[in-house]
Design a protein around this motif. Structure first.
Motif, PDB file in Angstrom:
ATOM      1  N   LEU A  11       0.827  -1.199   0.000  1.00  0.00           N
ATOM      2  CA  LEU A  11       0.000   0.000   0.000  1.00  0.00           C
ATOM      3  C   LEU A  11       0.864   1.253   0.000  1.00  0.00           C
ATOM      4  CD1 LEU A  11      -2.817  -0.933   2.529  1.00  0.00           C
ATOM      5  CD2 LEU A  11      -2.943  -0.899   0.044  1.00  0.00           C
ATOM      6  N   ALA A  12       0.747   2.024  -1.068  1.00  0.00           N
ATOM      7  CA  ALA A  12       1.472   3.288  -1.125  1.00  0.00           C
ATOM      8  C   ALA A  12       0.820   4.282  -0.180  1.00  0.00           C
ATOM      9  CB  ALA A  12       1.458   3.826  -2.556  1.00  0.00           C
ATOM     10  N   GLY A  13       1.646   5.067   0.504  1.00  0.00           N
ATOM     11  CA  GLY A  13       1.124   6.111   1.374  1.00  0.00           C
ATOM     12  C   GLY A  13       0.733   5.649   2.761  1.00  0.00           C
ATOM     13  N   ALA A  14       0.861   4.363   3.047  1.00  0.00           N
ATOM     14  CA  ALA A  14       0.472   3.866   4.370  1.00  0.00           C
ATOM     15  C   ALA A  14       1.526   4.240   5.401  1.00  0.00           C
ATOM     16  CB  ALA A  14       0.305   2.346   4.324  1.00  0.00           C
ATOM     17  N   ASN A  15       1.090   4.625   6.597  1.00  0.00           N
ATOM     18  CA  ASN A  15       2.015   4.898   7.685  1.00  0.00           C
ATOM     19  C   ASN A  15       1.437   4.331   8.979  1.00  0.00           C
ATOM     20  OD1 ASN A  15       0.215   6.924   8.870  1.00  0.00           O
ATOM     21  ND2 ASN A  15       0.848   8.255   7.187  1.00  0.00           N
ATOM     22  N   LEU A  16       2.246   4.342  10.031  1.00  0.00           N
ATOM     23  CA  LEU A  16       1.837   3.714  11.287  1.00  0.00           C
ATOM     24  C   LEU A  16       0.591   4.375  11.867  1.00  0.00           C
ATOM     25  CD1 LEU A  16       2.375   1.640  13.481  1.00  0.00           C
ATOM     26  CD2 LEU A  16       3.926   3.281  14.568  1.00  0.00           C
ATOM     27  N   ARG A  17       0.512   5.701  11.774  1.00  0.00           N
ATOM     28  CA  ARG A  17      -0.662   6.404  12.311  1.00  0.00           C
ATOM     29  C   ARG A  17      -1.932   5.951  11.611  1.00  0.00           C
ATOM     30  NH1 ARG A  17      -3.560  10.683  10.536  1.00  0.00           N
ATOM     31  NH2 ARG A  17      -4.674  11.950  12.103  1.00  0.00           N
TER      32      ARG A  17
END
Length: 232
Positions: A11-17
């Motif tokens: 997933l592009a753009g996914a982050n922990l938050r």
């Protein structure tokens, strides 16, 4: 040593938050869907309070809310349409293995034609056939009561959750803050490229257009600032 591609995030753009928020939202959404399902189960005691595919719907609604497959009509319509297709098949085909295969295949076709393609719908079709005698005997009551109630409750929580998550839901492509650099890239070029590649992509083409134009603008600003081009 390069990481194996299997471990690279898809997933592009996914982050922990975002992932943490999605986990919380999905838990809340499934919880509320189950509570609403209890009301259905009171009226129809042989029904469970929750359909298993709602967990997969929650992944889409909360983890990838920009996906065309996660929008309200695909979630609600796709689940119900798949259930209705399965009900028709199970009463027409006695062999359960054949019935399941036909139900999933025809559910995909029906969802595609009605513009409500939703992957968990395939699972709804299976549960309408393999979910037990009570569900099979209930016929159309299953998709129009329990499936509809679970799906609607999940969508309500998804809509409310994304008011605070920073993501638009139902998804609307974010307009560009400024006019993009003149690159010659047209929407017709994107449509033709997608057609020539011959693959189906899980992204709204308007989002793709905005992404490409923004990338072109960033590249143009970099060139103007440094006087040289760098490979990406």
């Amino acid at each position: 040593m390069q990481r194996l591609r299997i471990f690279v995030p898809l997933l592009a753009g996914a982050n922990l938050r975002d992932r943490s928020g999605a986990a919380f939202g999905a838990a809340l959404g499934v919880l509320v869907a189950g509570l609403v399902g209890l009301l259905v189960a009171r009226a129809l005691p042989d029904f469970p309070f929750l359909i298993a595919p709602i967990g997969a719907s929650a992944v889409l609604v909360f983890a990838v809310p920009a996906s065309p497959l996660a929008q309200p009509w695909p979630v609600f319509g796709g689940n119900i349409v798949s259930g209705l297709v399965a009900v028709a098949i199970v009463h027409a085909v006695s062999n359960p293995i054949l019935a399941v295969g036909l139900a999933v295949g025809l559910a995909i076709m029906a969802m595609s034609l009605l513009r409500c393609l939703h992957p968990p719908g395939g699972a709804v079709a299976i549960t309408a056939i393999m979910g037990g005698k009570a569900i099979v005997a209930a016929g159309v009551l299953y998709p129009i009561t329990l499936v509809a109630a679970n799906s609607a409750a999940l969508l309500c929580i998804g809509w409310l959750f994304h008011r605070f998550s920073g993501h638009s839901y139902p998804h609307q492509p974010v307009p560009l803050a400024a006019a993009p650099a003149a690159t010659g890239l047209l929407r017709e070029d994107i449509d033709q490229a997608v057609e020539e590649i011959g693959e189906t992509f899980d992204i709204d083409l308007k989002d793709l257009e905005n992404l490409l134009l923004r990338a072109e603008t960033i590249a143009a600003q970099r060139r103007d600032g440094t006087g040289a081009e760098y490979s990406i």
